[in-house]
Structures are given as C-alpha cells and as structure tokens.
Design a protein around this motif. Structure first.
Motif, PDB file in Angstrom:
ATOM      1  N   VAL A   3     -40.303 -62.501  65.236  1.00  0.00           N
ATOM      2  CA  VAL A   3     -41.445 -63.050  65.973  1.00  0.00           C
ATOM      3  C   VAL A   3     -41.046 -64.368  66.622  1.00  0.00           C
ATOM      4  CG1 VAL A   3     -43.773 -64.025  65.712  1.00  0.00           C
ATOM      5  CG2 VAL A   3     -43.163 -61.881  64.561  1.00  0.00           C
ATOM      6  N   LEU A   4     -41.578 -64.611  67.816  1.00  0.00           N
ATOM      7  CA  LEU A   4     -41.329 -65.855  68.554  1.00  0.00           C
ATOM      8  C   LEU A   4     -42.656 -66.581  68.769  1.00  0.00           C
ATOM      9  CD1 LEU A   4     -39.608 -67.786  70.296  1.00  0.00           C
ATOM     10  CD2 LEU A   4     -39.875 -66.169  72.196  1.00  0.00           C
ATOM     11  N   LEU A   5     -42.739 -67.811  68.277  1.00  0.00           N
ATOM     12  CA  LEU A   5     -43.919 -68.659  68.474  1.00  0.00           C
ATOM     13  C   LEU A   5     -43.525 -69.873  69.312  1.00  0.00           C
ATOM     14  CD1 LEU A   5     -45.371 -68.834  64.817  1.00  0.00           C
ATOM     15  CD2 LEU A   5     -45.839 -67.113  66.571  1.00  0.00           C
ATOM     16  N   GLY A  22     -47.446 -58.370  63.771  1.00  0.00           N
ATOM     17  CA  GLY A  22     -46.395 -57.371  63.598  1.00  0.00           C
ATOM     18  C   GLY A  22     -45.029 -57.872  64.005  1.00  0.00           C
ATOM     19  N   ASP A  23     -44.082 -56.959  64.085  1.00  0.00           N
ATOM     20  CA  ASP A  23     -42.700 -57.290  64.430  1.00  0.00           C
ATOM     21  C   ASP A  23     -42.536 -57.497  65.934  1.00  0.00           C
ATOM     22  OD1 ASP A  23     -42.072 -56.906  61.739  1.00  0.00           O
ATOM     23  OD2 ASP A  23     -41.440 -54.823  62.051  1.00  0.00           O
ATOM     24  N   ARG A  24     -41.598 -58.359  66.287  1.00  0.00           N
ATOM     25  CA  ARG A  24     -41.183 -58.579  67.687  1.00  0.00           C
ATOM     26  C   ARG A  24     -42.326 -59.047  68.585  1.00  0.00           C
ATOM     27  NH1 ARG A  24     -39.361 -54.071  65.693  1.00  0.00           N
ATOM     28  NH2 ARG A  24     -40.980 -52.870  66.775  1.00  0.00           N
ATOM     29  N   VAL A  25     -43.250 -59.780  68.037  1.00  0.00           N
ATOM     30  CA  VAL A  25     -44.380 -60.311  68.805  1.00  0.00           C
ATOM     31  C   VAL A  25     -43.991 -61.655  69.407  1.00  0.00           C
ATOM     32  CG1 VAL A  25     -46.754 -61.187  68.629  1.00  0.00           C
ATOM     33  CG2 VAL A  25     -46.087 -59.092  67.425  1.00  0.00           C
ATOM     34  N   VAL A  26     -44.463 -61.911  70.630  1.00  0.00           N
ATOM     35  CA  VAL A  26     -44.297 -63.218  71.274  1.00  0.00           C
ATOM     36  C   VAL A  26     -45.676 -63.824  71.463  1.00  0.00           C
ATOM     37  CG1 VAL A  26     -43.549 -64.450  73.345  1.00  0.00           C
ATOM     38  CG2 VAL A  26     -42.181 -62.540  72.471  1.00  0.00           C
ATOM     39  N   SER A  58     -37.449 -55.945  73.118  1.00  0.00           N
ATOM     40  CA  SER A  58     -38.650 -55.209  72.796  1.00  0.00           C
ATOM     41  C   SER A  58     -38.490 -53.765  73.237  1.00  0.00           C
ATOM     42  CB  SER A  58     -39.860 -55.829  73.506  1.00  0.00           C
ATOM     43  OG  SER A  58     -40.950 -54.943  73.477  1.00  0.00           O
ATOM     44  N   HIS A  59     -39.137 -52.869  72.499  1.00  0.00           N
ATOM     45  CA  HIS A  59     -39.081 -51.463  72.853  1.00  0.00           C
ATOM     46  C   HIS A  59     -40.009 -51.135  74.015  1.00  0.00           C
ATOM     47  CE1 HIS A  59     -36.631 -50.794  69.397  1.00  0.00           C
ATOM     48  NE2 HIS A  59     -37.552 -51.195  68.574  1.00  0.00           N
TER      49      HIS A  59
END
Length: 219
Positions: free
Chosen positions: A104-106, A127-131, A194-195
C-alpha cells in the motif's frame, strides 16, 4: 501481518520498497537515516509488539513518541501489511482498528479514521496494492478493495470495490476509469505494479480522444 520475517529482514524490505517507490531516493543510507515514513513503520512494529503482548500503556507511549519524532501517528493496535510506504508522511493518521494490506502507498495528510466513539471496529480496512492520495480521508469501518485508488483530498465514507477509483467530497466511485484517466497520477503510480491500473493492453493516453479530468483529482 508480517509473515514472520525477522525484524532485520523486514527493515531491509522497507528500505527496498522506498527505493523502488520513490524516484528521489538515491541511496539506502539516505532512506535508513532520513525517511520519516520508513521510521514510522519501524516504530509502529515495536509499539505493536508491546500492544499485542499486553503492554498496552508502553505501546501507546511508544506510538506517541514516534508521532513526535516523525509527524505520523499510527495506533499500536492497527494492523499493517508488508511493504507499506508512506511518502512524505507528515500528518498521516492510522486509527486503532484500521487494517492495511500489502504493498500500500499512502501520501502525506492521509487519515484512516473513525466516525464514532463507540468501541469495536470503527476504522477502515484497506486491501493490497491500494494508493491513497495526499490529504484523503477514509472514515469509518469501510472496505477499500485491492488495487483501488483514492484521489487527493477525497472523503471516502463508503466501500470502494477492487480496482475502482474514488474522487471528490464525498467521494464518487468509478469502477472502470477511462483509459486516459487510468494514466493520470494516482491511477498510474508504478506502472505495472497494479493488475488493473493501467492494464497492459490499454492504449497510449495520447490516442484517446475522450475528455478526461485533470490529474490533480487523482493524487
């Protein structure tokens, strides 16, 4: 949430993540000694260990010390996944019952907060891979699906599906951003990471003639 890696391995993984995520990161040494977002995660792990082992007062005190040192407040009761990167970091707040997935990127000014003072689950699950873009507020026990993007200064008070983009106040959810929008800012952070944003077969944004919103709405 750490998959049982030892503390040193996790710390090295954090540094690698920052080096990968931040083009301004020129050396491991600079990241290790000066990146407050990385330091905040390290402080959190110590405070979280104390919290889980019954030393809640000491865990809370450690988290407040970390807040003063880094400008980032992560409650020791929160659950953070691996390879979390907090870019710039100042003003980030993560509440007690928040859950954050992997990768995750914040950005600075993000709040994962509550809307009630009642006990129980009251903070978001991410969730996973959220920006999540700068200044965004995600409030209440909402679920942010994997691969979602939250735009800068958005106020999110309802669930966001996997792969969707949420922008505005209150946030409007777009489950299928237009191809050109998918290339703007938060939807295109780390191409290929990201997918869904953007898919490998998306056309070049310069080939898309449909109007789109400025990138500022996305990060």
């Amino acid at each position: 949430m750490s998959d049982r890696l030892n503390p040193l391995a996790l710390a090295l993984e954090d540094i690698r993540t920052a080096r990968h995520r931040d083009p301004a990161a020129h050396s491991w040494l600079v990241i290790a000694v000066s990146y407050q977002g990385v330091h905040a995660v390290w402080h959190y792990r110590a405070a979280h260990w104390l919290w889980r082992h019954g030393f809640k007062t000491y865990g809370r005190l450690w988290s407040q010390y970390a807040r003063r040192r880094t400008g980032i407040e992560i409650h020791p009761g929160a659950q953070l996944g691996r390879r979390l990167f907090i870019d710039h970091g100042m003003g980030v707040v993560v509440g007690e019952t928040a859950i954050i997935g992997n990768d995750v990127l914040l950005f600075h000014g993000v709040t994962l907060g509550g809307t009630t003072m009642s006990p129980g689950k009251r903070h978001p699950t991410v969730g996973d891979r959220v920006v999540i873009g700068a200044g965004a507020k995600v409030l209440g026990p909402v679920h942010i699906g994997s691969d979602a993007r939250i735009g800068a200064n958005a106020v999110v008070v309802k669930d966001v599906p996997d792969g969707a983009t949420a922008i505005g106040i209150p946030a409007v959810v777009r489950e299928h951003p237009k191809p050109k929008e998918a290339y703007t800012a938060a939807s295109a952070v780390d191409l290929g990471d990201s997918h869904r944003h953007p898919a490998p077969d998306y056309p070049s944004p310069f080939d898309v003639s449909e109007p789109h919103e400025p990138a500022m709405y996305y990060i």
